[in-house]
Design a protein around this motif. Structure first.
Motif, mmCIF file in Angstrom:
data_model
loop_
_atom_site.group_PDB
_atom_site.id
_atom_site.type_symbol
_atom_site.label_atom_id
_atom_site.label_comp_id
_atom_site.label_asym_id
_atom_site.label_seq_id
_atom_site.Cartn_x
_atom_site.Cartn_y
_atom_site.Cartn_z
ATOM 1 N N THR A 58 1.101 -0.999 0.326
ATOM 2 C CA THR A 58 -0.186 0.113 -0.131
ATOM 3 C C THR A 58 1.127 1.325 0.094
ATOM 4 O O THR A 58 0.227 1.654 -0.475
ATOM 5 C CB THR A 58 -1.255 0.071 1.354
ATOM 6 N N ILE A 59 1.401 0.880 0.812
ATOM 7 C CA ILE A 59 2.773 2.157 0.740
ATOM 8 C C ILE A 59 3.706 2.847 -0.489
ATOM 9 O O ILE A 59 3.780 3.751 -0.490
ATOM 10 C CB ILE A 59 3.975 2.475 1.600
ATOM 11 N N ASP A 60 3.550 1.354 -1.291
ATOM 12 C CA ASP A 60 4.590 2.017 -2.954
ATOM 13 C C ASP A 60 3.149 2.433 -3.343
ATOM 14 O O ASP A 60 4.039 2.782 -3.993
ATOM 15 C CB ASP A 60 5.172 0.001 -2.713
ATOM 16 N N ALA A 61 2.574 2.266 -3.234
ATOM 17 C CA ALA A 61 1.893 2.461 -4.713
ATOM 18 C C ALA A 61 0.972 4.267 -4.433
ATOM 19 O O ALA A 61 1.418 4.174 -5.001
ATOM 20 C CB ALA A 61 0.086 1.399 -4.242
ATOM 21 N N ILE A 62 1.132 4.014 -2.703
ATOM 22 C CA ILE A 62 0.501 5.550 -2.463
ATOM 23 C C ILE A 62 1.876 6.462 -3.184
ATOM 24 O O ILE A 62 1.673 7.490 -3.709
ATOM 25 C CB ILE A 62 -0.212 6.244 -1.207
ATOM 26 N N PHE A 63 2.853 6.149 -3.025
ATOM 27 C CA PHE A 63 4.332 7.172 -3.487
ATOM 28 C C PHE A 63 4.782 6.984 -4.471
ATOM 29 O O PHE A 63 5.463 7.558 -5.121
ATOM 30 C CB PHE A 63 5.048 6.962 -1.689
ATOM 31 N N ILE A 64 3.774 6.757 -5.520
ATOM 32 C CA ILE A 64 4.326 6.417 -7.200
ATOM 33 C C ILE A 64 3.698 7.727 -7.351
ATOM 34 O O ILE A 64 2.469 8.701 -7.365
ATOM 35 C CB ILE A 64 3.544 5.338 -7.411
ATOM 36 N N LYS A 65 4.738 8.365 -8.464
ATOM 37 C CA LYS A 65 4.321 10.694 -8.653
ATOM 38 C C LYS A 65 2.748 9.923 -9.337
ATOM 39 O O LYS A 65 2.464 10.892 -9.114
ATOM 40 C CB LYS A 65 5.619 10.484 -9.302
#
Length: 72
Positions: free
Chosen positions: A21-28
């Protein structure tokens, strides 16, 4: 109780889901889309509130505030 029987045991499935989830949220591109949707929603919200007397309006990403006058 074992390694999976505790509230704070660090369930591996929960940890993996959190990291994904954190990886997905921080995609520009994801964050850019959030900003675009925020501006769209705020614009349409204000269009629907045109007939109200509003003192102040503001928004930042997906948070907005509107202060209505106490008197018409």
């Amino acid at each position: 109780m074992g390694i999976h029987g505790s509230t704070f045991g660090g369930n591996p499935v929960s940890i993996a889901a959190s990291i994904a989830t954190i990886d997905a949220i921080f995609i520009k591109e994801y964050l850019d889309e959030v900003v675009d949707k925020s501006e769209f929603l705020f614009k349409h919200l204000l269009n629907n509130l045109k007939h109200f007397s509003i003192n102040e309006k503001y928004h930042s990403i997906m948070y907005c505030g509107i202060q209505k006058n106490l008197y018409f």
